[in-house]
Write an enzyme that holds these catalytic residues in place. Structure first.
Site, short mmCIF file in Angstrom:
data_model
loop_
_atom_site.label_atom_id
_atom_site.label_comp_id
_atom_site.label_asym_id
_atom_site.label_seq_id
_atom_site.Cartn_x
_atom_site.Cartn_y
_atom_site.Cartn_z
N TYR A 68 37.64 -14.17 36.10
CA TYR A 68 38.09 -14.19 33.72
C TYR A 68 39.52 -13.85 34.10
O TYR A 68 39.58 -13.25 32.66
CB TYR A 68 36.73 -13.59 33.15
CG TYR A 68 35.41 -14.33 33.60
CD1 TYR A 68 35.60 -15.88 33.18
CD2 TYR A 68 34.00 -13.65 32.09
CE1 TYR A 68 33.91 -16.29 33.22
CE2 TYR A 68 33.27 -14.70 32.27
CZ TYR A 68 33.37 -15.92 33.08
OH TYR A 68 31.52 -16.39 33.02
N ASP A 127 28.05 -12.42 40.47
CA ASP A 127 26.94 -13.22 40.61
C ASP A 127 26.63 -14.15 41.66
O ASP A 127 25.64 -13.87 42.05
CB ASP A 127 27.87 -14.06 39.17
CG ASP A 127 26.39 -14.89 38.02
OD1 ASP A 127 26.55 -16.07 37.26
OD2 ASP A 127 25.47 -14.42 38.57
N GLY A 173 37.66 -10.76 37.91
CA GLY A 173 37.78 -11.60 39.05
C GLY A 173 38.09 -12.87 38.41
O GLY A 173 39.63 -13.21 37.41
N SER A 227 35.14 -8.84 34.33
CA SER A 227 35.85 -9.94 33.72
C SER A 227 37.38 -9.59 34.31
O SER A 227 37.95 -10.25 34.42
CB SER A 227 36.22 -9.65 32.86
OG SER A 227 35.79 -9.63 31.33
N1 APR Z 1 30.59 -6.67 44.59
C1 APR Z 1 31.38 -5.76 44.13
N2 APR Z 1 32.14 -6.32 43.12
C2 APR Z 1 32.78 -8.00 43.58
C3 APR Z 1 31.46 -8.71 44.85
C4 APR Z 1 31.07 -7.78 45.33
N3 APR Z 1 29.80 -8.50 46.18
N4 APR Z 1 31.98 -9.61 44.72
C5 APR Z 1 33.21 -9.83 43.99
N5 APR Z 1 33.07 -8.58 43.09
C6 APR Z 1 34.62 -8.04 42.28
C7 APR Z 1 36.10 -9.26 42.07
O1 APR Z 1 36.87 -9.21 43.19
C8 APR Z 1 36.15 -9.32 40.57
O2 APR Z 1 37.06 -7.32 40.54
O3 APR Z 1 34.33 -8.22 40.96
C9 APR Z 1 35.63 -8.32 40.41
C10 APR Z 1 34.46 -9.10 38.88
O4 APR Z 1 34.42 -10.73 39.14
P1 APR Z 1 34.00 -11.90 38.80
O5 APR Z 1 32.82 -11.22 40.34
O6 APR Z 1 34.35 -13.10 39.36
O7 APR Z 1 34.37 -11.35 37.66
P2 APR Z 1 34.47 -11.73 36.43
O8 APR Z 1 35.86 -12.41 36.36
O9 APR Z 1 33.46 -11.42 35.46
O10 APR Z 1 34.11 -13.60 36.45
C11 APR Z 1 32.84 -13.87 35.62
O11 APR Z 1 32.85 -15.66 37.31
O12 APR Z 1 31.38 -15.96 39.14
C12 APR Z 1 30.96 -16.34 38.15
O13 APR Z 1 29.27 -16.60 37.42
C13 APR Z 1 30.22 -15.53 36.68
O14 APR Z 1 31.06 -17.61 35.28
C14 APR Z 1 31.21 -16.48 35.65
C15 APR Z 1 32.34 -15.53 36.55
#
Ligand code: APR
Length: 169
Positions: free
Chosen positions: A125, A33, A123, A121
């Site tokens: 989450y 995000d 990361g 989810s």
């Molecule tokens: N490109 C691809 N994958 C990425 C990137 C990127 N630039 N940055 C992080 N990731 C990976 C993480 O390493 C993880 O494997 O994306 C996956 C999802 O992680 P998160 O971004 O933390 O998403 P999520 O677990 O769904 O949590 C969502 O986190 O950032 C906040 O606003 C968001 O509240 C929401 C929550």
């Protein structure tokens, strides 16, 4: 539909639509995000704000998806979807699968041919990697969609390995 894996940064993918692992506020965050908003620029957030003011006053519900411009990213759209927070006591698998199904449904409405998914989810989450990958690959494989090319873009080797395993099944 061709399904492939890429180890890298989803904000660098030259596809029609990049899927964002958003939070329900649609107002940005960390991880994917944060990267999408940081690199995509303010247009994305402006459109998210308009969506909040019009259709999603209470925020985007978990498992749903909505599209905005991709701003400065090498894509036409960002499809924001809200993954479930992992719970050891409650099975939220179908909510996670819904993120992929609904993102593809929105993609079909837009005429998207190529799409990039993050590991929703998996990361912040906290979803266990192997299970997140199994659900993601299963949902994309099972979807009825006109999308021709779906790629999972995994940021780190551990997530990439989990998706490789899930694809081999
Ligand atoms: N490109 C691809 N994958 C990425 C990137 C990127 N630039 N940055 C992080 N990731 C990976 C993480 O390493 C993880 O494997 O994306 C996956 C999802 O992680 P998160 O971004 O933390 O998403 P999520 O677990 O769904 O949590 C969502 O986190 O950032 C906040 O606003 C968001 O509240 C929401 C929550």
């Amino acid at each position: 539909m061709r399904i492939s894996l890429v180890q890298g940064d989803i904000t660098e993918q030259h596809v029609d639509a990049i899927v964002n692992a958003a939070n329900s506020s649609l107002l940005g965050g960390g991880g994917v995000d944060g990267a999408i908003h940081r690199k995509g620029g303010p247009e994305i957030l402006e459109e998210c704000r308009r969506l909040r003011a019009s259709h999603y006053g209470g925020g985007l519900p978990t498992g749903q998806a909505v599209a905005t411009t991709a701003g400065r990213l090498p894509a036409r759209w960002v499809i924001h979807t809200v993954g479930p927070v992992y719970s050891a006591s409650e099975d939220r698998s179908d909510q996670l699968a819904s993120c992929y199904r609904e993102s593809l449904r929105v993609a079909d409405e837009l005429g998207v041919e190529t799409i990039a998914f993050p590991a929703v989810s998996a990361g912040v989450y906290g979803w266990p990697l192997d299970d997140a990958a199994r659900i993601a690959v299963g949902a994309v494989r099972a979807a009825q969609t006109k999308v021709e090319d779906a790629r999972f873009v995994l940021f780190t080797p551990d997530v990439f390995a989990a998706f490789e395993k899930a694809l081999e099944r």
